[in-house]
Design an enzyme around this catalytic site. Structure first.
Site, PDB file in Angstrom:
ATOM      1  CG  HIS A 222     -23.864 -31.631  29.083  1.00  0.00           C
ATOM      2  ND1 HIS A 222     -24.111 -30.275  29.143  1.00  0.00           N
ATOM      3  CD2 HIS A 222     -24.521 -32.053  27.980  1.00  0.00           C
ATOM      4  CE1 HIS A 222     -24.882 -29.907  28.134  1.00  0.00           C
ATOM      5  NE2 HIS A 222     -25.142 -30.968  27.412  1.00  0.00           N
ATOM      6  CB  CYS A 255     -26.585 -30.207  19.782  1.00  0.00           C
ATOM      7  SG  CYS A 255     -25.322 -29.359  18.835  1.00  0.00           S
TER       8      CYS A 255
HETATM    9  C1  LIG Z   1     -18.572 -20.661  15.979  1.00  0.00           C
HETATM   10  C2  LIG Z   1     -19.063 -19.858  14.781  1.00  0.00           C
HETATM   11  C3  LIG Z   1     -19.441 -18.463  15.200  1.00  0.00           C
HETATM   12  C4  LIG Z   1     -17.928 -19.784  13.772  1.00  0.00           C
HETATM   13  O1  LIG Z   1     -18.463 -19.427  12.516  1.00  0.00           O
HETATM   14  P1  LIG Z   1     -17.566 -19.184  11.236  1.00  0.00           P
HETATM   15  O2  LIG Z   1     -18.463 -19.092  10.063  1.00  0.00           O
HETATM   16  O3  LIG Z   1     -16.470 -20.193  11.179  1.00  0.00           O
HETATM   17  O4  LIG Z   1     -16.917 -17.806  11.658  1.00  0.00           O
HETATM   18  P2  LIG Z   1     -16.307 -16.633  10.851  1.00  0.00           P
HETATM   19  O5  LIG Z   1     -15.342 -15.991  11.788  1.00  0.00           O
HETATM   20  O6  LIG Z   1     -15.836 -17.083   9.504  1.00  0.00           O
HETATM   21  O7  LIG Z   1     -17.563 -15.623  10.647  1.00  0.00           O
HETATM   22  C5  LIG Z   1     -18.624 -15.912   9.767  1.00  0.00           C
HETATM   23  C6  LIG Z   1     -19.799 -15.023  10.116  1.00  0.00           C
HETATM   24  O8  LIG Z   1     -20.247 -15.299  11.442  1.00  0.00           O
HETATM   25  C7  LIG Z   1     -20.168 -14.110  12.249  1.00  0.00           C
HETATM   26  N1  LIG Z   1     -19.733 -14.504  13.594  1.00  0.00           N
HETATM   27  C8  LIG Z   1     -18.601 -15.119  13.939  1.00  0.00           C
HETATM   28  N2  LIG Z   1     -18.574 -15.329  15.251  1.00  0.00           N
HETATM   29  C9  LIG Z   1     -19.727 -14.811  15.759  1.00  0.00           C
HETATM   30  C10 LIG Z   1     -20.255 -14.735  17.063  1.00  0.00           C
HETATM   31  N3  LIG Z   1     -19.611 -15.221  18.121  1.00  0.00           N
HETATM   32  N4  LIG Z   1     -21.457 -14.155  17.222  1.00  0.00           N
HETATM   33  C11 LIG Z   1     -22.134 -13.672  16.168  1.00  0.00           C
HETATM   34  N5  LIG Z   1     -21.663 -13.717  14.892  1.00  0.00           N
HETATM   35  C12 LIG Z   1     -20.479 -14.297  14.696  1.00  0.00           C
HETATM   36  C13 LIG Z   1     -19.151 -13.248  11.551  1.00  0.00           C
HETATM   37  O9  LIG Z   1     -19.325 -11.886  11.891  1.00  0.00           O
HETATM   38  C14 LIG Z   1     -19.459 -13.537  10.102  1.00  0.00           C
HETATM   39  O10 LIG Z   1     -20.655 -12.844   9.759  1.00  0.00           O
HETATM   40  P3  LIG Z   1     -20.948 -12.364   8.265  1.00  0.00           P
HETATM   41  O11 LIG Z   1     -19.781 -11.499   7.917  1.00  0.00           O
HETATM   42  O12 LIG Z   1     -21.027 -13.613   7.424  1.00  0.00           O
HETATM   43  O13 LIG Z   1     -22.270 -11.656   8.369  1.00  0.00           O
HETATM   44  C15 LIG Z   1     -20.263 -20.559  14.123  1.00  0.00           C
HETATM   45  O14 LIG Z   1     -19.812 -21.804  13.649  1.00  0.00           O
HETATM   46  C16 LIG Z   1     -21.421 -20.758  15.045  1.00  0.00           C
HETATM   47  O15 LIG Z   1     -22.044 -19.825  15.495  1.00  0.00           O
HETATM   48  N6  LIG Z   1     -21.773 -22.033  15.333  1.00  0.00           N
HETATM   49  C17 LIG Z   1     -22.872 -22.367  16.220  1.00  0.00           C
HETATM   50  C18 LIG Z   1     -22.350 -23.245  17.289  1.00  0.00           C
HETATM   51  C19 LIG Z   1     -23.426 -23.533  18.312  1.00  0.00           C
HETATM   52  O16 LIG Z   1     -24.000 -22.639  18.905  1.00  0.00           O
HETATM   53  N7  LIG Z   1     -23.673 -24.847  18.560  1.00  0.00           N
HETATM   54  C20 LIG Z   1     -24.575 -25.250  19.597  1.00  0.00           C
HETATM   55  C21 LIG Z   1     -23.969 -25.089  20.966  1.00  0.00           C
HETATM   56  S1  LIG Z   1     -22.804 -26.383  21.406  1.00  0.00           S
HETATM   57  C22 LIG Z   1     -23.794 -27.572  22.147  1.00  0.00           C
HETATM   58  O17 LIG Z   1     -24.985 -27.431  22.152  1.00  0.00           O
HETATM   59  C23 LIG Z   1     -23.115 -28.730  22.818  1.00  0.00           C
HETATM   60  C24 LIG Z   1     -23.051 -28.582  24.348  1.00  0.00           C
HETATM   61  C25 LIG Z   1     -22.201 -27.393  24.745  1.00  0.00           C
HETATM   62  O18 LIG Z   1     -24.339 -28.373  24.881  1.00  0.00           O
HETATM   63  C26 LIG Z   1     -22.438 -29.824  24.985  1.00  0.00           C
HETATM   64  C27 LIG Z   1     -22.937 -31.136  24.389  1.00  0.00           C
HETATM   65  O19 LIG Z   1     -24.029 -31.589  24.679  1.00  0.00           O
HETATM   66  O20 LIG Z   1     -22.161 -31.677  23.604  1.00  0.00           O
END
Ligand SMILES: CC(C)(COP(=O)([O-])OP(=O)([O-])OC[C@H]1O[C@@H](n2cnc3c(N)ncnc32)[C@H](O)[C@@H]1OP(=O)([O-])[O-])[C@@H](O)C(=O)NCCC(=O)NCCSC(=O)C[C@@](C)(O)CC(=O)[O-]
Length: 317
Positions: A222, A255
């Site tokens: 990737h 990202c």
């Molecule tokens: C991972 C979390 C969810 C942890 O987030 P957090 O803040 O640590 O989680 P939490 O459990 O403390 O929850 C905080 C809030 O998030 C909500 N929550 C908690 N989990 C979820 C969920 N699953 N779906 C929807 N909502 C969620 C939860 O309900 C709460 O809502 P509030 O009470 O504040 O309204 C957060 O940090 C996050 O969403 N991060 C985004 C990560 C992301 O999408 N990054 C991009 C993708 S990775 C990438 O692109 C790399 C890749 C894969 O392509 C490979 C490469 O190239 O390297």
């Protein structure tokens, strides 16, 4: 030196381990669009998936079930998954960082879920708000639940050669992450160069470290193209026998937690490379180029695929 002289001396491309066919996972709808600042309507994302499958893609990363506060562009995950007309033989994957995400995804019946970790502590904190060890604790029940539900599990390993916050990443750290993924039951892993800083030897070392835990059939490359190295890195991985790669139509993407990093290597460019090497992909390059041109027009900018641009220009003449 004249070209024939190279051949006389036996200096040719090392094709010993080149695979006869390659499977491409187009991550455009997810990785490609997640960082888009302008809202992209669900209908466009759905049509993108339809066009990709019509062009011959057999694996498509559709969306992610992450916090809409963190990544607003993926908030329409249910709508997109529900809107897709599924084609048999196509695998639709989605990202699920925790149980909350997995439970939300389950209703939409993905074929594969992706847990995503990093070989860099700092990136893990920025991207998913927890340490590497904590991420594995969060992934373990997700992997278990997915496998119980008969859903395949892939693990994305970010920053396997370099990190925007920590710089170079040693291959041993990639090996450690691969081992942790293996221990919790992740079936296959992506060796990701998240910020596109890798060069062929570095990428080969990251793959080699992964090979201590996964066989070649369960490792994919990737590569982001920030420094223009992604095709060279793809060739380096092919020469090790890697035959699964992720790429993004029109080179879409980036990202949100890797500032300045450009999109994935363009699927069109990888297909052109592979077909030129006589490697089968099952993909219709012309249809793919049309798809790249179409999504680029939707986003109001030129395609980042050089092959796409070249083939479109050729049609005009
Ligand atoms: C991972 C979390 C969810 C942890 O987030 P957090 O803040 O640590 O989680 P939490 O459990 O403390 O929850 C905080 C809030 O998030 C909500 N929550 C908690 N989990 C979820 C969920 N699953 N779906 C929807 N909502 C969620 C939860 O309900 C709460 O809502 P509030 O009470 O504040 O309204 C957060 O940090 C996050 O969403 N991060 C985004 C990560 C992301 O999408 N990054 C991009 C993708 S990775 C990438 O692109 C790399 C890749 C894969 O392509 C490979 C490469 O190239 O390297």
């Amino acid at each position: 030196m004249h070209a024939e002289k190279f051949f006389e001396k036996g200096i040719t491309l090392n094709t010993t381990h080149l695979p006869p066919r390659v499977r491409l996972i187009d991550v455009g709808p997810r990785d490609g669009l997640q960082n888009e600042k302008q809202p992209v309507p669900a209908a466009v994302k759905i049509e993108l998936v339809h066009r990709l499958q019509a062009a011959g893609l057999r694996e498509i990363e559709v969306t992610s079930y992450v916090s809409p506060k963190w990544v607003p562009q993926m908030a329409d995950n249910h709508e997109v998954m529900a809107g897709i007309t599924r084609q048999s033989g196509v695998r639709y994957s989605v990202l699920t960082p925790n149980l909350k995400g997995f439970e939300a995804a389950l209703a939409d019946r993905p074929d594969e879920i992706v847990v995503f970790g990093a070989a860099s502590e700092a990136f893990s904190q920025k991207n998913i708000n927890c340490s590497i060890a904590e991420s594995i604790e969060r992934f373990a029940p997700v992997v278990e639940a997915a496998r119980k539900a008969g859903i395949a599990v892939r693990g994305a390993m970010s920053c396997t050669v370099g990190c925007p916050y920590e710089g170079d990443i040693a291959p041993e750290r990639v090996g450690m992450l691969a081992q942790l993924m293996k221990d919790i039951g992740v079936q296959r892993v992506d060796v990701a160069d998240t910020i596109g800083v890798g060069t062929p030897l570095k990428v080969q070392r990251a793959i080699e470290a992964t090979l201590a835990h996964y066989d070649i059939d369960h490792i994919s490359g990737h590569f982001h193209d920030t420094y223009g190295q992604a095709l060279a890195n793809t060739l380096a991985a092919l020469q090790m026998g890697v035959w699964n790669f992720q790429s993004s139509v029109a080179g879409l993407g980036g990202c949100p937690y890797a500032k300045g990093a450009t999109g994935n290597v363009a699927t069109e460019d990888v297909v052109y490379l592979l077909h030129g090497l006589g490697i089968d992909t099952g993909i219709d390059l012309e249809a793919l180029v049309d798809t790249g041109a179409w999504i680029s027009a939707q986003l109001g900018r030129p395609s980042a695929s050089r092959v796409g641009r070249a083939l479109l220009a050729k049609r005009v003449h």
